[in-house]
Design an enzyme around this catalytic site. Structure first.
Site, PDB file in Angstrom:
ATOM      1  N   ARG A 155      -7.177  -6.227-149.169  1.00  0.00           N
ATOM      2  CA  ARG A 155      -7.723  -4.950-148.698  1.00  0.00           C
ATOM      3  C   ARG A 155      -6.750  -4.310-147.716  1.00  0.00           C
ATOM      4  O   ARG A 155      -6.953  -4.331-146.501  1.00  0.00           O
ATOM      5  CB  ARG A 155      -9.103  -5.155-148.094  1.00  0.00           C
ATOM      6  CG  ARG A 155     -10.151  -5.421-149.163  1.00  0.00           C
ATOM      7  CD  ARG A 155     -11.541  -5.124-148.682  1.00  0.00           C
ATOM      8  NE  ARG A 155     -12.420  -4.838-149.809  1.00  0.00           N
ATOM      9  CZ  ARG A 155     -13.720  -4.597-149.690  1.00  0.00           C
ATOM     10  NH1 ARG A 155     -14.275  -4.580-148.507  1.00  0.00           N
ATOM     11  NH2 ARG A 155     -14.446  -4.347-150.752  1.00  0.00           N
TER      12      ARG A 155
ATOM     13  N   GLN B 101      -5.408   0.090-152.378  1.00  0.00           N
ATOM     14  CA  GLN B 101      -6.714   0.715-152.595  1.00  0.00           C
ATOM     15  C   GLN B 101      -6.936   1.115-154.047  1.00  0.00           C
ATOM     16  O   GLN B 101      -8.050   0.992-154.569  1.00  0.00           O
ATOM     17  CB  GLN B 101      -6.865   1.941-151.690  1.00  0.00           C
ATOM     18  CG  GLN B 101      -7.122   1.583-150.240  1.00  0.00           C
ATOM     19  CD  GLN B 101      -7.313   2.802-149.370  1.00  0.00           C
ATOM     20  OE1 GLN B 101      -7.070   3.925-149.791  1.00  0.00           O
ATOM     21  NE2 GLN B 101      -7.753   2.587-148.138  1.00  0.00           N
TER      22      GLN B 101
ATOM     23  N   ASP C 201      -8.199  -1.907-156.040  1.00  0.00           N
ATOM     24  CA  ASP C 201      -9.300  -2.655-155.444  1.00  0.00           C
ATOM     25  C   ASP C 201     -10.535  -2.596-156.340  1.00  0.00           C
ATOM     26  O   ASP C 201     -11.410  -1.733-156.187  1.00  0.00           O
ATOM     27  CB  ASP C 201      -9.601  -2.092-154.060  1.00  0.00           C
ATOM     28  CG  ASP C 201     -10.604  -2.938-153.283  1.00  0.00           C
ATOM     29  OD1 ASP C 201     -11.189  -3.860-153.887  1.00  0.00           O
ATOM     30  OD2 ASP C 201     -10.804  -2.673-152.085  1.00  0.00           O
TER      31      ASP C 201
ATOM     32  N   SER D 168     -14.098  -2.900-154.659  1.00  0.00           N
ATOM     33  CA  SER D 168     -14.620  -1.669-154.074  1.00  0.00           C
ATOM     34  C   SER D 168     -15.122  -0.706-155.142  1.00  0.00           C
ATOM     35  O   SER D 168     -16.176  -0.080-154.985  1.00  0.00           O
ATOM     36  CB  SER D 168     -13.545  -0.991-153.213  1.00  0.00           C
ATOM     37  OG  SER D 168     -13.296  -1.737-152.042  1.00  0.00           O
TER      38      SER D 168
ATOM     39  N   TYR E 259     -13.932  -7.335-143.893  1.00  0.00           N
ATOM     40  CA  TYR E 259     -15.176  -8.080-144.076  1.00  0.00           C
ATOM     41  C   TYR E 259     -15.699  -8.568-142.729  1.00  0.00           C
ATOM     42  O   TYR E 259     -14.964  -8.652-141.742  1.00  0.00           O
ATOM     43  CB  TYR E 259     -14.952  -9.283-144.995  1.00  0.00           C
ATOM     44  CG  TYR E 259     -14.630  -8.930-146.417  1.00  0.00           C
ATOM     45  CD1 TYR E 259     -15.612  -8.433-147.261  1.00  0.00           C
ATOM     46  CD2 TYR E 259     -13.354  -9.088-146.925  1.00  0.00           C
ATOM     47  CE1 TYR E 259     -15.328  -8.106-148.572  1.00  0.00           C
ATOM     48  CE2 TYR E 259     -13.054  -8.766-148.234  1.00  0.00           C
ATOM     49  CZ  TYR E 259     -14.043  -8.281-149.054  1.00  0.00           C
ATOM     50  OH  TYR E 259     -13.758  -7.950-150.354  1.00  0.00           O
TER      51      TYR E 259
END
Length: 382
Positions: free
Chosen positions: A119, A124, A127, A130, A224
């Site tokens: 992350r 991104q 990912d 996500s 997280y």
């Protein structure tokens, strides 16, 4: 590269690793995609769409491929068909798939796990956790609205006023924020709680009201939350009970990949909810945020109904597959070279972090520890 798109074998998996638009992008980049017929059928993508995008239907894709792509990890019989030096790309819960990891390493197969994409800002677009959480969060809100025997929005009419539904969301990651935003768009009043410091502002940004419990925050690595002590978990459950009892709908989304989901709500708290209340537990498959939730089932606890999530992104297979396919295309671009084809540069933290097996070795440290050391450590790369 020659890329084999596998048809998912798990009966409950409706998604597909590559959609036709993604195949067209790979073809434009010089790759060839071998399609296992029917691979996209459960996501409403027909073979004809793939052929139009440049794919080729083949029954021997795994034997010929440089890279096999799927949503779930390939079955053992599929791995056995791959040639040494080939690669796989899929979700790969290694701790729960140790026999498969052994097979991949022993066969000299490189494997890349989508849930291990770090992350960081540069990753991104790759990912997949996500992108799938976004779909799941939306779906949770729709499920809650569908099951709740009342309307979400405030309605003022000549016949009287209908008060808005009160929704509580626990967990304000990607899924939780999407659930908050969707419930707000439907007209509900939404409160939300998360253990991370940044969560309060994120909750406000999508229209929710943060719940403040006066407990220490638990910021962890990679965005997280870190694990809490048993005493803090007990205290948090106690402090959340009045908020749970007041909610018409409760949505829980707290989960950390590869770990047991934290239990946020006890069955005792659910029993205090009003008649007709709805609980949606997105984390039911990984142990559940709500005591008593069952994956894929609706159970009654007290006067409330508890919906346990099971492959929730797969309940919206079209959009989930589109987002996932773009993640995969972007990751493929990182592990390929215009001239050399498949090229895993382990100096790149995304490549290194995502790789589970390579050249006969288990590279993922946590999985290697579970297996008590590397497999076939002296075997040369394929």
């Amino acid at each position: 590269m020659l890329i084999s798109l596998l048809r998912e074998r798990a009966p409950e998996e409706t998604r597909v690793g590559l959609v036709p638009d993604a195949v067209a992008k790979l073809a434009a980049a010089g790759h060839r995609v071998l399609l296992e017929s029917g691979a996209g059928a459960r996501s409403d993508f027909g073979d004809a769409e793939y052929l139009q995008a440049g794919a080729e239907i083949a029954t021997d894709g795994p034997e010929r491929a440089d890279l096999a792509v799927s949503v779930r990890p390939p079955a053992g019989e599929t791995v056995a068909r791959l040639r040494r030096g080939a690669a796989t790309m899929s979700f790969l819960p290694a701790a729960q798939s140790l026999d498969l990891v052994r097979q991949l390493a022993g066969g000299g197969i490189a494997s890349f796990a989508l849930e291990l994409v770090p992350r960081i800002s540069r990753a991104q677009s790759m990912d997949a956790l996500s992108s799938q959480a976004l779909v799941a969060g939306y779906r949770c809100a729709i499920v809650a609205a569908d099951l709740l025997p009342r309307m979400f929005p405030l309605n003022m009419t000549a016949a009287g006023t209908l008060q808005p539904a009160q929704v509580l969301v626990l967990g304000a990651g990607v899924a939780g924020l999407q659930a908050i935003a969707t419930c707000r768009r439907l007209g509900a009043v939404v409160q939300a709680y998360d253990v991370r410091t940044a969560a309060a502002e994120e909750i406000r940004s999508v229209g929710g009201k943060p719940v403040e419990l006066k407990l220490e925050t638990l910021d962890g690595a990679g965005g997280y939350a870190r694990e809490m002590t048993a005493e803090r978990a007990r205290r948090q459950q106690e402090l959340l009970m009045p908020y749970v009892a007041a909610a018409d709908a409760l949505i829980t989304t707290a989960a950390v990949p590869g770990r047991q989901a934290p239990q946020l709500v006890t069955a005792q708290a659910v029993r205090q909810m009003k008649a007709g209340a709805i609980v949606v537990d997105l984390a039911a498959e990984s142990g559940g945020n709500v005591e008593g939730s069952v994956p894929g089932e609706i159970v009654r606890i007290g006067q409330a109904r508890v919906w346990g999530g099971r492959n929730v992104p797969g309940q919206l297979p079209g959009p989930a597959s589109r987002l996932l396919a773009q993640n995969i295309v972007n990751l493929i671009g990182l592990i390929t070279d215009a001239e050399a084809g498949f090229h895993a540069d382990f100096a790149d933290e995304i490549v290194a972090g995502t790789c589970v097996t390579y050249g006969g070795q288990v590279r993922h440290e946590a999985t290697r520890a579970l297996l008590q050391g590397p497999l076939d450590a002296e075997r040369p790369a394929g």
